[in-house]
Design a protein around this motif. Sequence first.
Motif, PDB file in Angstrom:
ATOM      1  N   TYR A 106      20.678  25.098  -3.218  1.00  0.00           N
ATOM      2  CA  TYR A 106      19.885  24.191  -2.402  1.00  0.00           C
ATOM      3  C   TYR A 106      19.987  22.781  -2.971  1.00  0.00           C
ATOM      4  O   TYR A 106      20.010  22.591  -4.184  1.00  0.00           O
ATOM      5  CB  TYR A 106      18.423  24.623  -2.330  1.00  0.00           C
ATOM      6  CG  TYR A 106      18.137  25.516  -1.145  1.00  0.00           C
ATOM      7  CD1 TYR A 106      17.850  24.983   0.106  1.00  0.00           C
ATOM      8  CD2 TYR A 106      18.186  26.898  -1.276  1.00  0.00           C
ATOM      9  CE1 TYR A 106      17.604  25.801   1.200  1.00  0.00           C
ATOM     10  CE2 TYR A 106      17.935  27.732  -0.192  1.00  0.00           C
ATOM     11  CZ  TYR A 106      17.645  27.166   1.050  1.00  0.00           C
ATOM     12  OH  TYR A 106      17.413  27.980   2.132  1.00  0.00           O
ATOM     13  N   ILE A 170      25.673  14.108   6.296  1.00  0.00           N
ATOM     14  CA  ILE A 170      25.232  15.370   6.894  1.00  0.00           C
ATOM     15  C   ILE A 170      26.232  15.869   7.925  1.00  0.00           C
ATOM     16  O   ILE A 170      26.568  17.058   7.967  1.00  0.00           O
ATOM     17  CB  ILE A 170      23.831  15.197   7.522  1.00  0.00           C
ATOM     18  CG1 ILE A 170      22.790  14.930   6.410  1.00  0.00           C
ATOM     19  CG2 ILE A 170      23.421  16.443   8.305  1.00  0.00           C
ATOM     20  CD1 ILE A 170      21.429  14.508   6.927  1.00  0.00           C
ATOM     21  N   THR A 174      27.824  19.479   5.937  1.00  0.00           N
ATOM     22  CA  THR A 174      26.785  20.514   5.961  1.00  0.00           C
ATOM     23  C   THR A 174      27.084  21.661   6.913  1.00  0.00           C
ATOM     24  O   THR A 174      26.198  22.468   7.202  1.00  0.00           O
ATOM     25  CB  THR A 174      25.429  19.897   6.338  1.00  0.00           C
ATOM     26  OG1 THR A 174      25.524  19.336   7.659  1.00  0.00           O
ATOM     27  CG2 THR A 174      25.027  18.805   5.356  1.00  0.00           C
ATOM     28  N   LYS A 177      25.449  25.438   7.106  1.00  0.00           N
ATOM     29  CA  LYS A 177      24.309  25.528   6.199  1.00  0.00           C
ATOM     30  C   LYS A 177      23.013  25.127   6.897  1.00  0.00           C
ATOM     31  O   LYS A 177      23.003  24.315   7.817  1.00  0.00           O
ATOM     32  CB  LYS A 177      24.528  24.619   4.978  1.00  0.00           C
ATOM     33  CG  LYS A 177      25.579  25.123   4.007  1.00  0.00           C
ATOM     34  CD  LYS A 177      25.127  26.403   3.305  1.00  0.00           C
ATOM     35  CE  LYS A 177      26.125  26.844   2.249  1.00  0.00           C
ATOM     36  NZ  LYS A 177      25.687  28.073   1.550  1.00  0.00           N
ATOM     37  N   SER A 178      21.924  25.686   6.416  1.00  0.00           N
ATOM     38  CA  SER A 178      20.598  25.346   6.924  1.00  0.00           C
ATOM     39  C   SER A 178      20.233  23.925   6.508  1.00  0.00           C
ATOM     40  O   SER A 178      20.424  23.538   5.360  1.00  0.00           O
ATOM     41  CB  SER A 178      19.583  26.343   6.354  1.00  0.00           C
ATOM     42  OG  SER A 178      18.272  25.939   6.615  1.00  0.00           O
ATOM     43  N   ILE A 179      19.705  23.141   7.467  1.00  0.00           N
ATOM     44  CA  ILE A 179      19.246  21.781   7.182  1.00  0.00           C
ATOM     45  C   ILE A 179      17.773  21.720   7.547  1.00  0.00           C
ATOM     46  O   ILE A 179      17.406  21.594   8.720  1.00  0.00           O
ATOM     47  CB  ILE A 179      20.045  20.719   7.970  1.00  0.00           C
ATOM     48  CG1 ILE A 179      21.551  20.890   7.737  1.00  0.00           C
ATOM     49  CG2 ILE A 179      19.591  19.319   7.572  1.00  0.00           C
ATOM     50  CD1 ILE A 179      22.409  20.032   8.635  1.00  0.00           C
ATOM     51  N   GLY A 199      21.208  25.702   1.168  1.00  0.00           N
ATOM     52  CA  GLY A 199      21.170  24.711   2.239  1.00  0.00           C
ATOM     53  C   GLY A 199      20.580  23.405   1.749  1.00  0.00           C
ATOM     54  O   GLY A 199      20.600  23.096   0.553  1.00  0.00           O
ATOM     55  N   TYR A 200      20.050  22.639   2.697  1.00  0.00           N
ATOM     56  CA  TYR A 200      19.560  21.296   2.411  1.00  0.00           C
ATOM     57  C   TYR A 200      18.098  21.175   2.819  1.00  0.00           C
ATOM     58  O   TYR A 200      17.694  21.677   3.863  1.00  0.00           O
ATOM     59  CB  TYR A 200      20.388  20.261   3.173  1.00  0.00           C
ATOM     60  CG  TYR A 200      21.856  20.317   2.858  1.00  0.00           C
ATOM     61  CD1 TYR A 200      22.415  19.482   1.889  1.00  0.00           C
ATOM     62  CD2 TYR A 200      22.699  21.217   3.516  1.00  0.00           C
ATOM     63  CE1 TYR A 200      23.772  19.545   1.590  1.00  0.00           C
ATOM     64  CE2 TYR A 200      24.050  21.282   3.221  1.00  0.00           C
ATOM     65  CZ  TYR A 200      24.588  20.444   2.257  1.00  0.00           C
ATOM     66  OH  TYR A 200      25.918  20.510   1.966  1.00  0.00           O
ATOM     67  N   ILE A 202      15.338  18.162   3.499  1.00  0.00           N
ATOM     68  CA  ILE A 202      15.229  16.713   3.686  1.00  0.00           C
ATOM     69  C   ILE A 202      13.769  16.284   3.656  1.00  0.00           C
ATOM     70  O   ILE A 202      12.925  16.837   4.354  1.00  0.00           O
ATOM     71  CB  ILE A 202      15.857  16.269   5.022  1.00  0.00           C
ATOM     72  CG1 ILE A 202      17.297  16.778   5.140  1.00  0.00           C
ATOM     73  CG2 ILE A 202      15.819  14.745   5.137  1.00  0.00           C
ATOM     74  CD1 ILE A 202      17.979  16.399   6.444  1.00  0.00           C
ATOM     75  N   VAL A 218      18.787  17.630  11.866  1.00  0.00           N
ATOM     76  CA  VAL A 218      17.995  18.695  11.243  1.00  0.00           C
ATOM     77  C   VAL A 218      18.053  19.950  12.108  1.00  0.00           C
ATOM     78  O   VAL A 218      17.866  19.890  13.322  1.00  0.00           O
ATOM     79  CB  VAL A 218      16.533  18.239  11.065  1.00  0.00           C
ATOM     80  CG1 VAL A 218      15.650  19.399  10.619  1.00  0.00           C
ATOM     81  CG2 VAL A 218      16.453  17.089  10.062  1.00  0.00           C
ATOM     82  N   THR A 219      18.318  21.083  11.495  1.00  0.00           N
ATOM     83  CA  THR A 219      18.406  22.335  12.259  1.00  0.00           C
ATOM     84  C   THR A 219      17.073  23.079  12.313  1.00  0.00           C
ATOM     85  O   THR A 219      16.843  23.877  13.220  1.00  0.00           O
ATOM     86  CB  THR A 219      19.475  23.262  11.642  1.00  0.00           C
ATOM     87  OG1 THR A 219      19.116  23.549  10.270  1.00  0.00           O
ATOM     88  CG2 THR A 219      20.848  22.606  11.686  1.00  0.00           C
TER      89      THR A 219
END
Length: 254
Positions: A106, A170, A174, A177-179, A199-200, A202, A218-219
């Motif tokens: 992460y 981003i 990315t 991966k989960s954002i 993941g990331y 923010i 953002v996801t």
Amino acid sequence: MLSKNRIKYINSLKIKKYRQQHGAFMVEGAKSVLELLDSDFETEVVLATKEFQQKYSSILTRHNTPIETATVQELEGLGSFQTNDSCLAVAKTKQNEFLSLKDSEYMLILDDVRDPGNLGTIIRVADWYGISKIVCSKDTTDIYNPKVIAASKGSFTRVNIFYTDLAYYIKENTAGKSIVGAFLGGESLYDFQFSKNGGYIIMGNESNGIGDEVEKLVTQKVTIPRIGEAESLNVGIATAIMLDNMRRQVSAKR
């Protein structure tokens, strides 16, 4: 007694323009200076009282770092601490090097975090929870600001920082991966499931949150549920809550 040139040089490092010009920054206090010496930063000089030099003579000798004797009054006049009865160091800044995510890792992303104390706290919190990489927007405050270094309590030596255009970063780095972004109107953090594949995460500006351009990328939007009547949370505290929930979930899944 310290020379006028030495005093002028160190005082200049309180200003970002001169930190960039000299490629140097200052570190205050025994704990942070000792961690600096044991890190991969290059230390230019340590200014220390005779008492500090005697107490840590074996460490100072091992690192072969230039030492200059200073009085408590000189240290307090140079630094940002109200009291500093031990030491102050000057170190070389690092290059702004690209950071990428490894498997199951992460990473923190900071969008326009302006307060030096908040950034220093976030670095310290990241270090506590095993986060070693933070990607920052170009408007996020300078990692080498003396107040950031002081608030990080030595954690700046273990957490790598990369400043860049966040939207571009981003979009380009990315995929798959989960954002996760912190928002007031997102899914409850207590119900949200962090991916065990990393993941990331923010975190946004103290007043305005995550900016519109980054928000679009953002996801998953999450919020820390408010139980009481406080209007908002400090971004450093909010980061700690986010990372604590992430770390407990991810550890339980392994």
